[in-house]
Design a protein around this motif. Structure first.
Motif, PDB file in Angstrom:
ATOM      1  N   HIS B  86       1.398  -1.268  -0.041  1.00  0.00           N
ATOM      2  CA  HIS B  86       0.096  -0.002   0.396  1.00  0.00           C
ATOM      3  C   HIS B  86       0.822   1.082  -0.297  1.00  0.00           C
ATOM      4  N   PHE B  88       2.628   4.516  -2.838  1.00  0.00           N
ATOM      5  CA  PHE B  88       2.775   4.226  -4.711  1.00  0.00           C
ATOM      6  C   PHE B  88       3.464   4.332  -4.786  1.00  0.00           C
ATOM      7  N   CYS B  94      -0.500   4.453   1.351  1.00  0.00           N
ATOM      8  CA  CYS B  94      -1.369   4.835   0.844  1.00  0.00           C
ATOM      9  C   CYS B  94      -2.512   4.539   1.617  1.00  0.00           C
ATOM     10  N   LEU B  95      -2.920   5.514   2.305  1.00  0.00           N
ATOM     11  CA  LEU B  95      -3.650   5.534   3.855  1.00  0.00           C
ATOM     12  C   LEU B  95      -5.153   5.485   3.661  1.00  0.00           C
ATOM     13  N   GLY B  96      -5.864   5.284   2.193  1.00  0.00           N
ATOM     14  CA  GLY B  96      -6.736   4.514   2.437  1.00  0.00           C
ATOM     15  C   GLY B  96      -7.904   5.464   1.349  1.00  0.00           C
ATOM     16  N   PRO B  98      -9.276   7.648  -1.577  1.00  0.00           N
ATOM     17  CA  PRO B  98      -9.549   8.825  -0.990  1.00  0.00           C
ATOM     18  C   PRO B  98     -11.114   9.766   0.123  1.00  0.00           C
ATOM     19  N   GLU B 139      -8.172  -4.928   4.307  1.00  0.00           N
ATOM     20  CA  GLU B 139      -7.675  -3.581   3.135  1.00  0.00           C
ATOM     21  C   GLU B 139      -8.177  -3.668   2.242  1.00  0.00           C
ATOM     22  N   ALA B 140      -8.143  -2.790   1.862  1.00  0.00           N
ATOM     23  CA  ALA B 140      -9.153  -2.422  -0.087  1.00  0.00           C
ATOM     24  C   ALA B 140      -8.074  -2.356  -0.589  1.00  0.00           C
ATOM     25  N   ALA B 141      -8.837  -3.867  -2.408  1.00  0.00           N
ATOM     26  CA  ALA B 141      -8.063  -3.388  -3.585  1.00  0.00           C
ATOM     27  C   ALA B 141      -7.517  -2.532  -4.003  1.00  0.00           C
ATOM     28  N   HIS B 142      -7.056  -2.863  -4.808  1.00  0.00           N
ATOM     29  CA  HIS B 142      -6.399  -1.745  -5.538  1.00  0.00           C
ATOM     30  C   HIS B 142      -7.033  -1.092  -6.803  1.00  0.00           C
ATOM     31  N   GLY B 143      -6.588   0.006  -6.979  1.00  0.00           N
ATOM     32  CA  GLY B 143      -7.160   0.779  -7.895  1.00  0.00           C
ATOM     33  C   GLY B 143      -8.687   1.273  -7.503  1.00  0.00           C
ATOM     34  N   ILE B 147     -12.094   1.489  -5.079  1.00  0.00           N
ATOM     35  CA  ILE B 147     -13.261   2.688  -4.760  1.00  0.00           C
ATOM     36  C   ILE B 147     -14.552   1.566  -4.808  1.00  0.00           C
TER      37      ILE B 147
END
Lengths: 399, 260
Positions: B86, B88, B94-96, B98, B139-143, B147
């Motif tokens: 996480h 860039f 990448c805190l989260g 946006p 954790e969030a998925a990438h890209g 979102i």
């Protein structure tokens, strides 16, 4: 916490002071050798007529003395004293001169007790000290030698088969060294004498009482640091024999000292110039400008040559070709270690490991009192702030 | 246009530095101020272990904060050297997602809030991951997918198209309680996803809304290409209209929000 590189030169100065002889010890040493000198001057020596001359030589004379570390253990200071008897090669023998001096020392109650077995070139008096920092006083019997200079002497040399003369010129060498050191001495003496007098006012009542021999220029400091690192680098029984001898270090450093204002910058200049000689190990050419100085040379037969600056017949590197050029190889690999251990220390290490590194390079006892000046303490006066995490975001990446 | 640092932001910087005295302002540019130094803290979520640690961090704060969010990097090389996902490529953490950052920050919309609600939980999560090999908060998925997933979770929906409809509506009309809810329930927004949509509307700027619309559209389009969904005809027309508008300068979108 981080390592403060800016204070590193000052740190090296302090470590150099630490491994130097302290003023009170210097005073004791001078008193001792003067007493020995008087005893020797008052002696009667057969085949001699005239005045006996006593004077110090070597690192004690040059101001490059370092508290020795032998095989990792702190040892006593070495003081070399020349005892020049008024005679000539024609009327005496090396054996007679050597034993005249030895016999005179044996006539003295104390000295006969302190006297060690006969050495190859000298008689050694072992002074043990209450605080365990003793002296080895080496008395070097000699006669004037009608050589190149009026300061040349002939010293005795004991071989398996008997005694022989060899040439030396410690006063000439010291005068040469003083010449290289003079400008820096003039620059640094007033300030240093003032500092020593203030620190040691019980020994020196006035600034003028502080002897010149206690002033240390960046050149002398650089030599002391190199010698200390040398002692630690070659501290194993199998490597100690190949350590570069002090006269080589001192001579090369004095040649290459360019008037730098600090021991660190002097070391950088000296070590870098010496490293540029490394191609000589493979018998390759070095920078022509450097080769022109002729400081370290390879002779046509492959042997090595580092001249005594006051007697080019004397080759300080006369044993460098032995054992597959072991001493030459050891010298250049030591220079590399100097570069990484002392000139560019690994400041990225954490403070504890950095201190350990310095202790290996300069000795734990010398480093310990000063290492903290390099470690910028974290200005963390309050305890760490506590943060309660609730409803946090999930880490993510944009692509 | 470059904005000078406001008095309010100066106050927030002072608050941050007094809470973390090892931090200091290291650089001032026309449009942003950089604060750097060791960030030492002891952090604990409700039901997990406390971790006491210090990271060398650098925080670049746009003078338009909190409209635009700071960029945080870790300068000690601990995170970059750890193969942590996480981050860039330029080293920014990448805190989260946006909008999630904005939602979290809205609870304490100051610089100290940014550090303590976003940066420190992130650093805590990193330490936890190093120790236990898993993310304490998920954790969030990438890209774009990350979102989209965030909006699905936030709105409690299963249908990506419903999310796309919601974000389209927010883009075009802002928050309007009397509208039919974009989730397809048939109810009005005020009786359906009122809180979630209102929250999004409040936390977004025209710029971030546009970015998220594009991201969700991209995520849906990827699914469409994989044959996982199809766009109903009326929606296609709406999307085309909005995408066309988005290609024009942003103030056209901004005018939608002028009524806010």
């Amino acid at each position: 916490m981080a390592i403060d590189k800016i204070r590193y030169p000052e740190f090296l100065e302090r470590v150099a002071r630490e491994i130097d002889i302290p003023p009170h010890k210097y005073r004791d040493a001078v008193r001792r050798y003067q007493a020995v000198g008087r005893w020797l001057e008052d002696g009667e020596y057969s085949g001699c007529s005239g005045e006996v001359v006593i004077y110090p030589q070597g690192s004690f004379r040059l101001g490059t003395v370092v508290r020795p570390v032998r095989l990792g253990v702190a040892a006593g200071y070495d003081i070399d004293l020349v005892c020049e008897l008024p005679s000539t090669k024609g009327v005496t023998t090396p054996q007679l001169i050597k034993h005249s001096v030895g016999d005179r020392l044996k006539q003295h109650d104390t000295y006969s007790r302190l006297l060690d077995d006969e050495g190859r070139r000298c008689w050694t008096l072992e002074y043990a000290e209450e605080d365990d920092i003793g002296f080895h006083l080496d008395v070097l019997p000699a006669i004037p030698d009608s050589g190149l200079t009026d300061t040349a002497i002939a010293i005795t040399h004991k071989h398996d088969w008997g005694y022989d003369w060899s040439a030396s010129d410690p006063r000439g060498y010291a005068a040469w060294f003083d010449g290289k050191n003079q400008a820096a001495f003039v620059r640094h003496a007033p300030e240093q004498k003032l500092a020593i007098q203030r620190l040691e006012s019980h020994i020196y009542a006035r600034i003028d009482d502080v002897p010149d021999q206690l002033v240390r220029t960046p050149l002398q400091r650089a030599i002391q640091l190199m010698k200390r690192n040398r002692d630690l680098h070659f501290n194993r029984p199998e490597t100690v024999a190949y350590a570069p001898i002090s006269i080589i270090i001192t001579t090369l450093a004095a040649h290459l000292y360019g008037g730098e204002g600090h021991a660190h910058s002097a070391l950088v200049a000296i070590v870098e110039a010496l490293q540029r000689h490394a191609a000589l190990v493979d018998n390759r050419a070095i920078d022509p400008g450097l080769a022109g100085l002729g400081l370290i040379r390879r002779l046509p037969d492959g042997s090595w040559y580092i001249a005594n600056p006051v007697n080019s017949d004397e080759n300080f590197a006369d044993r460098w070709h032995e054992d597959g050029h072991a001493r030459a190889r050891a010298f250049f690999s030591w220079l590399e270690a100097l570069q990484t251990d002392l000139l560019n220390p690994p400041t990225h290490l954490d403070p504890r490991r950095f201190k350990e590194h310095l202790a290996r390079a300069l000795g734990g006892a010398a480093v310990a009192p000063h290492a903290d000046m390099l470690v910028r303490p974290a200005p963390e006066v309050t305890p760490r702030r506590r943060v309660h995490i609730s409803n946090p975001a999930k880490p993510w990446r944009s692509g | 246009m470059a904005q000078r640092v406001t008095l309010a932001l100066e106050g927030q910087i002072a608050e941050l530095v007094s809470a973390y005295p090892q931090l200091a302002v290291v650089r001032r540019r026309q449009a942003e101020t950089t604060i750097a130094g060791p960030l030492a803290f002891e952090a604990a979520p409700d039901d997990l272990e406390a971790i006491s640690v210090s990271f060398d961090i650098e925080l670049t704060v746009p003078h338009t904060f909190p409209k635009r969010l700071p960029r945080a990097t870790e300068t000690g090389g601990r995170i970059r050297g750890a193969d942590y996902e996480h981050v860039f490529t330029d080293g920014t953490l990448c805190l989260g997602v946006p909008i999630q950052q904005r939602r979290v920050l809205s609870e304490q919309p100051t610089l100290l809030g940014f550090v303590e609600r976003l940066l420190i939980p992130y650093l805590y999560g990193f330490c936890f991951w190093r120790k236990h090999g898993r993310h304490p908060f998920g954790e969030a998925a990438h890209g774009p997918e990350g979102i989209l997933q965030h909006y699905l979770d936030l709105l409690g929906l299963d249908d990506p198209l419903a999310v796309l409809g919601a974000i389209r509506l927010l883009c075009e009309r802002g928050y309007d309680a009397r509208q039919r809810c974009p989730c397809g329930s048939g109810r009005r927004v005020r009786d359906c996803h009122r809180a979630a949509l209102r929250g999004l509307h409040n936390h977004h700027t025209p710029e971030t809304l546009r970015t998220d619309f594009r991201a969700i559209y991209d995520a849906c389009h990827q699914r469409f290409q994989r044959g996982q969904l199809s766009f109903p005809r009326p929606m296609r027309r709406q999307l085309h209209r909005l995408l066309k508008r988005l290609q024009r300068p942003t103030h056209h979108l901004g005018s939608v929000h002028a009524s806010r």
